[in-house]
Design an enzyme around this catalytic site. Structure first.
Site, PDB file in Angstrom:
ATOM      1  N   ARG A 147       0.882  -1.320   0.289  1.00 54.32           N
ATOM      2  CA  ARG A 147       0.053  -0.022   0.414  1.00 54.32           C
ATOM      3  C   ARG A 147       0.639   0.859  -0.497  1.00 54.32           C
ATOM      4  O   ARG A 147       2.016   1.420   0.371  1.00 54.32           O
ATOM      5  CB  ARG A 147      -0.992  -0.054   0.693  1.00 54.32           C
ATOM      6  CG  ARG A 147      -1.623  -1.001   1.320  1.00 54.32           C
ATOM      7  CD  ARG A 147      -2.860  -1.104   2.948  1.00 54.32           C
ATOM      8  NE  ARG A 147      -3.691  -1.799   2.890  1.00 54.32           N
ATOM      9  CZ  ARG A 147      -3.133  -3.098   3.600  1.00 54.32           C
ATOM     10  NH1 ARG A 147      -2.390  -3.781   4.237  1.00 54.32           N
ATOM     11  NH2 ARG A 147      -4.539  -4.276   3.673  1.00 54.32           N
ATOM     12  N   LYS A 171      -2.155  -2.115   7.388  1.00 56.75           N
ATOM     13  CA  LYS A 171      -3.673  -1.451   8.714  1.00 56.75           C
ATOM     14  C   LYS A 171      -3.999  -2.366   9.313  1.00 56.75           C
ATOM     15  O   LYS A 171      -3.711  -3.564  10.553  1.00 56.75           O
ATOM     16  CB  LYS A 171      -5.122  -1.486   7.621  1.00 56.75           C
ATOM     17  CG  LYS A 171      -4.994  -0.633   6.650  1.00 56.75           C
ATOM     18  CD  LYS A 171      -6.423  -1.205   5.346  1.00 56.75           C
ATOM     19  CE  LYS A 171      -6.556   0.148   4.512  1.00 56.75           C
ATOM     20  NZ  LYS A 171      -7.833  -0.299   3.396  1.00 56.75           N
ATOM     21  N   HIS A 240      -1.442   2.307  -6.310  1.00 53.16           N
ATOM     22  CA  HIS A 240      -2.316   1.158  -5.769  1.00 53.16           C
ATOM     23  C   HIS A 240      -2.482   0.796  -7.123  1.00 53.16           C
ATOM     24  O   HIS A 240      -3.044  -0.679  -7.314  1.00 53.16           O
ATOM     25  CB  HIS A 240      -3.904   1.797  -5.435  1.00 53.16           C
ATOM     26  CG  HIS A 240      -4.641   1.011  -4.598  1.00 53.16           C
ATOM     27  ND1 HIS A 240      -4.011   0.732  -2.935  1.00 53.16           N
ATOM     28  CD2 HIS A 240      -5.584   0.387  -4.184  1.00 53.16           C
ATOM     29  CE1 HIS A 240      -4.950   0.151  -2.507  1.00 53.16           C
ATOM     30  NE2 HIS A 240      -5.445  -0.574  -2.955  1.00 53.16           N
ATOM     31  N   ARG A 243      -0.313  -1.689  -6.604  1.00 53.73           N
ATOM     32  CA  ARG A 243      -0.273  -3.591  -6.289  1.00 53.73           C
ATOM     33  C   ARG A 243      -1.709  -4.207  -6.612  1.00 53.73           C
ATOM     34  O   ARG A 243      -1.644  -5.476  -6.174  1.00 53.73           O
ATOM     35  CB  ARG A 243      -1.042  -2.457  -4.715  1.00 53.73           C
ATOM     36  CG  ARG A 243      -1.424  -3.097  -3.599  1.00 53.73           C
ATOM     37  CD  ARG A 243      -1.921  -3.016  -2.769  1.00 53.73           C
ATOM     38  NE  ARG A 243      -2.867  -3.022  -1.528  1.00 53.73           N
ATOM     39  CZ  ARG A 243      -3.043  -3.976  -0.528  1.00 53.73           C
ATOM     40  NH1 ARG A 243      -1.570  -4.622  -0.759  1.00 53.73           N
ATOM     41  NH2 ARG A 243      -3.368  -4.573   0.124  1.00 53.73           N
ATOM     42  N   HIS A 266      -4.378  -8.294   3.978  1.00 58.68           N
ATOM     43  CA  HIS A 266      -6.153  -8.504   3.659  1.00 58.68           C
ATOM     44  C   HIS A 266      -6.920  -8.779   4.804  1.00 58.68           C
ATOM     45  O   HIS A 266      -6.401  -9.938   5.248  1.00 58.68           O
ATOM     46  CB  HIS A 266      -7.139  -8.986   2.486  1.00 58.68           C
ATOM     47  CG  HIS A 266      -6.883  -7.719   1.114  1.00 58.68           C
ATOM     48  ND1 HIS A 266      -6.866  -8.447   0.305  1.00 58.68           N
ATOM     49  CD2 HIS A 266      -5.987  -6.835   1.344  1.00 58.68           C
ATOM     50  CE1 HIS A 266      -6.191  -7.626  -0.556  1.00 58.68           C
ATOM     51  NE2 HIS A 266      -6.534  -6.731  -0.307  1.00 58.68           N
ATOM     52  N   TYR A 275     -10.036 -10.270  -6.909  1.00 57.52           N
ATOM     53  CA  TYR A 275      -8.923 -10.340  -7.907  1.00 57.52           C
ATOM     54  C   TYR A 275      -9.352 -11.912  -9.336  1.00 57.52           C
ATOM     55  O   TYR A 275      -8.715 -11.808  -9.987  1.00 57.52           O
ATOM     56  CB  TYR A 275      -7.262 -10.332  -7.818  1.00 57.52           C
ATOM     57  CG  TYR A 275      -7.285  -9.334  -6.879  1.00 57.52           C
ATOM     58  CD1 TYR A 275      -6.673  -8.447  -8.240  1.00 57.52           C
ATOM     59  CD2 TYR A 275      -7.182  -8.945  -5.733  1.00 57.52           C
ATOM     60  CE1 TYR A 275      -6.305  -6.825  -7.227  1.00 57.52           C
ATOM     61  CE2 TYR A 275      -6.752  -7.813  -4.866  1.00 57.52           C
ATOM     62  CZ  TYR A 275      -6.730  -6.666  -5.759  1.00 57.52           C
ATOM     63  OH  TYR A 275      -5.923  -5.483  -5.526  1.00 57.52           O
TER      64      TYR A 275
END
Length: 298
Positions: A147, A171, A240, A243, A266, A275
């Site tokens: 990220r 995150k 992004h 990514r 994630h 994806y």
């Protein structure tokens, strides 16, 4: 009730106890200040006066003003989280955001670059510290699926050249170890030769700006946009997108959704599953072009 004081108390809680990023805090502040203005305009005296019907009307108004379904989902999430805090502190007996849903947002597939486009983008002429840094940043974004915030937060000690890996904090302040590809390691090696002439003092940041301090997220975005234009890359180049390309190419080659989930950081595999739709779209395009009975001929 002092609505401003309660909001500041909530933001302190998010910062200290939940360790939210400044970006997340700014989003919560913006969304809840919007609700506060709505309450004031409709003569609702404080957070405790807001009822579910008020939240529904607030959300409907935001939708009419053009706020997207995804943004309204975030808005409702902020309201529910804030009221859970108020409930916990004994400042409000209800949570008016519960049971209210946002308009369904259309599912947008992430835009990616194919392998040839990535290769062309990465062939930038390295002639000074800035171009060496930019090349290393782009290679690392694509190599490890970082990220933007993770990239700019990297310090020199986070890269292990012998192990070809890095440690990044994502995150929720969760750390993960990621592999670093050979092309990215080579680009980093070149950048580290140039870095001493750019860095100011003992700044530990892996990537620094032309002023010598840690590079900002906006500066990274601007540099990628610059190189996208310079290399005549189709569509806008942004962190992004690299990514997304990393995830799509890895999934297409391996088919291992769980591994891609871990690499991307994630928490929910449903986030990674987008994806698989992207990969199917690619296969469908190939089918349409190649199968003799796929389409009606004109």
């Amino acid at each position: 009730m002092d609505t401003a004081a309660e909001l500041e108390s909530f933001l302190r809680y998010l910062r200290s106890e939940r360790q939210c990023s400044e970006h997340t805090l700014a989003s919560y502040r913006r969304d809840l200040e919007r609700l506060s203005r709505y309450a004031a305009d409709n003569n609702l005296a404080g957070w405790d006066a807001i009822m579910p019907r008020d939240v529904r009307a607030f959300v409907a108004g935001a939708h009419r003003e053009g706020l997207s379904g995804k943004s309204i989902q975030r808005l409702l999430s902020a309201i529910r989280t804030f009221y859970r805090f108020l409930n916990r502190e004994g400042l409000c007996a209800r949570n008016p955001g519960l049971g209210i849903s946002a308009p369904r947002a259309p599912r947008r597939l992430p835009k990616t670059l194919d392998a040839d486009q990535v290769g062309q983008l990465m062939q930038i002429p390295v002639s000074d510290a800035v171009s060496a840094r930019d090349c290393a940043m782009m290679e690392l974004l694509y190599s490890s699926g970082l990220r933007l915030a993770e990239l700019v937060s990297l310090d020199l000690g986070d890269i292990d050249f012998r192990d070809a890996s890095l440690v990044v904090t994502g995150k929720g302040r969760k750390t993960r170890m990621l592999p670093v590809g050979g092309k990215a390691l080579a680009a980093l090696d070149v950048w580290l030769d140039w870095r001493p002439g750019l860095v100011r003092g003992e700044d530990p940041a892996l990537f620094v700006s032309s002023r010598g301090g840690r590079i900002s997220t906006r500066a990274v975005q601007q540099r990628l946009e610059h190189w996208g234009r310079h290399q005549a890359t189709e569509g806008q180049v942004h962190p992004h997108r690299l990514r997304h390309s990393f995830a799509s190419h890895l999934l297409e080659s391996s088919g291992d959704l769980r591994a891609v989930q871990e690499l991307l950081g994630h928490a929910d595999i449903a986030t990674t599953q987008v994806y698989t739709h992207l990969d199917f779209q690619h296969l469908a395009d190939v089918y349409d072009r190649a199968h003799p009975r796929a389409r009606k001929k004109k």
